[in-house]
Design an enzyme around this catalytic site. Structure first.
Site, PDB file in Angstrom:
ATOM      1  N   CYS A  88      61.556  44.139  11.482  1.00 17.52           N
ATOM      2  CA  CYS A  88      61.466  43.356  10.253  1.00 17.52           C
ATOM      3  C   CYS A  88      61.983  44.173   9.065  1.00 17.52           C
ATOM      4  CB  CYS A  88      60.033  42.866  10.032  1.00 17.52           C
ATOM      5  SG  CYS A  88      59.905  41.513   8.830  1.00 17.52           S
ATOM      6  N   HIS A 204      58.278  40.414  15.281  1.00 18.65           N
ATOM      7  CA  HIS A 204      57.342  41.529  15.390  1.00 18.65           C
ATOM      8  C   HIS A 204      56.793  41.689  16.803  1.00 18.65           C
ATOM      9  CE1 HIS A 204      56.698  42.575  11.074  1.00 18.65           C
ATOM     10  NE2 HIS A 204      57.058  41.320  10.870  1.00 18.65           N
ATOM     11  N   GLU A 206      55.285  44.248  17.995  1.00 18.12           N
ATOM     12  CA  GLU A 206      54.012  44.969  17.937  1.00 18.12           C
ATOM     13  C   GLU A 206      52.838  44.033  17.666  1.00 18.12           C
ATOM     14  OE1 GLU A 206      55.053  44.669  13.607  1.00 18.12           O
ATOM     15  OE2 GLU A 206      56.076  44.670  15.530  1.00 18.12           O
TER      16      GLU A 206
END
Length: 252
Positions: A88, A204, A206
């Site tokens: 990002c 994302h 994660e």
């Protein structure tokens, strides 16, 4: 897999990345690096530039972060073949720093986009080696400036060199305009450098590393990195053993 995560003022996904790599993946040799440090550290395998709003996204996303003292060493590390992952805002920093081509601008709808998207894996190598090409991942996005653009020549090079890693697609894998959350050219969600060692993506992974979060698809990217480094370590060990054996060999 020794991983260092760069923290800028305004980073807000640094701890998410730390949790994914250290706690979920079990790679305990993982540390934060402050943006004012002049070095990323020694014997680093992977550098992560996390999501967030570095320097409040003032001027232009990622434009100020590229001047952080630590970025000189990140650029050196990448130019020497080191592995760098930008997520990002980290992707935006990579583009502003010249480590990846193109730029991220305001979403086509001029609204912040925060939702899960379908992400098609277009290349299976290094960062995605454990994921078959064509696999659709379900991963969240959270950005206001994720509209990837570049001039026609750059886009043509990316496509020709197989540097497009991820695309926004519908549930059956088609890169439609409806599936594109920000207007990115060719539904591009993530790209990789020509040398295949620097990758940036807007979604994302994660935030999608545990089933309790709604999807664990993002973990596959981090697992792919672990697998790649494990293979490299095995190759290095085998080379060292051959060299030792050669030195120890007694001529007849």
């Amino acid at each position: 897999m020794r991983t260092h995560i760069v923290v800028f003022p305004g980073s807000n996904c640094d701890h998410d990345a730390m949790h994914a790599v250290k706690n979920v993946l079990g790679e305990h040799d993982t540390e934060f690096v402050w943006h004012k440090d002049d070095s990323i550290g020694k014997n680093v395998d992977l550098v992560i530039l996390p999501g967030g709003f570095s320097y409040g996204d003032y001027l232009r996303t990622g434009a100020i972060a590229k001047f952080s003292p630590v970025m000189k060493d990140v650029i050196r590390f990448a130019n020497n073949g080191g592995m760098v992952l930008g997520i990002c805002n980290g992707f935006q920093v990579l583009c502003e720093s010249g480590l990846l081509p193109g730029v991220l601008i305001r979403n086509a709808g001029l609204k912040f986009a925060c939702k899960e998207v379908n992400l098609r894996v277009d290349r299976s190598e290094r960062f995605t080696g454990d994921i078959p090409e064509g696999t659709i991942l379900r991963i969240p996005i959270a950005h206001g400036e994720g509209h990837y653009i570049a001039d026609d020549e750059v886009i043509a090079d990316l496509e020709r060199n197989n540097q497009v890693m991820f695309r926004y697609v519908d549930s059956i894998g088609n890169p439609t305009s409806e599936a594109n959350p920000n207007g990115s050219i060719n539904n591009i969600a993530g790209i990789i450098s020509k040398d295949k060692n620097v990758m940036g993506l807007m979604p994302h992974p994660e935030r999608a590393c545990e089933a309790m979060l709604g999807s664990a698809d993002g973990l596959k990217i981090f697992q792919s990195l672990c697998s790649w480094f494990a293979i490299q370590s095995s190759k290095e060990f085998a080379t060292e053993r051959r060299e030792v054996s050669s030195r120890e060999a007694v001529p007849i």
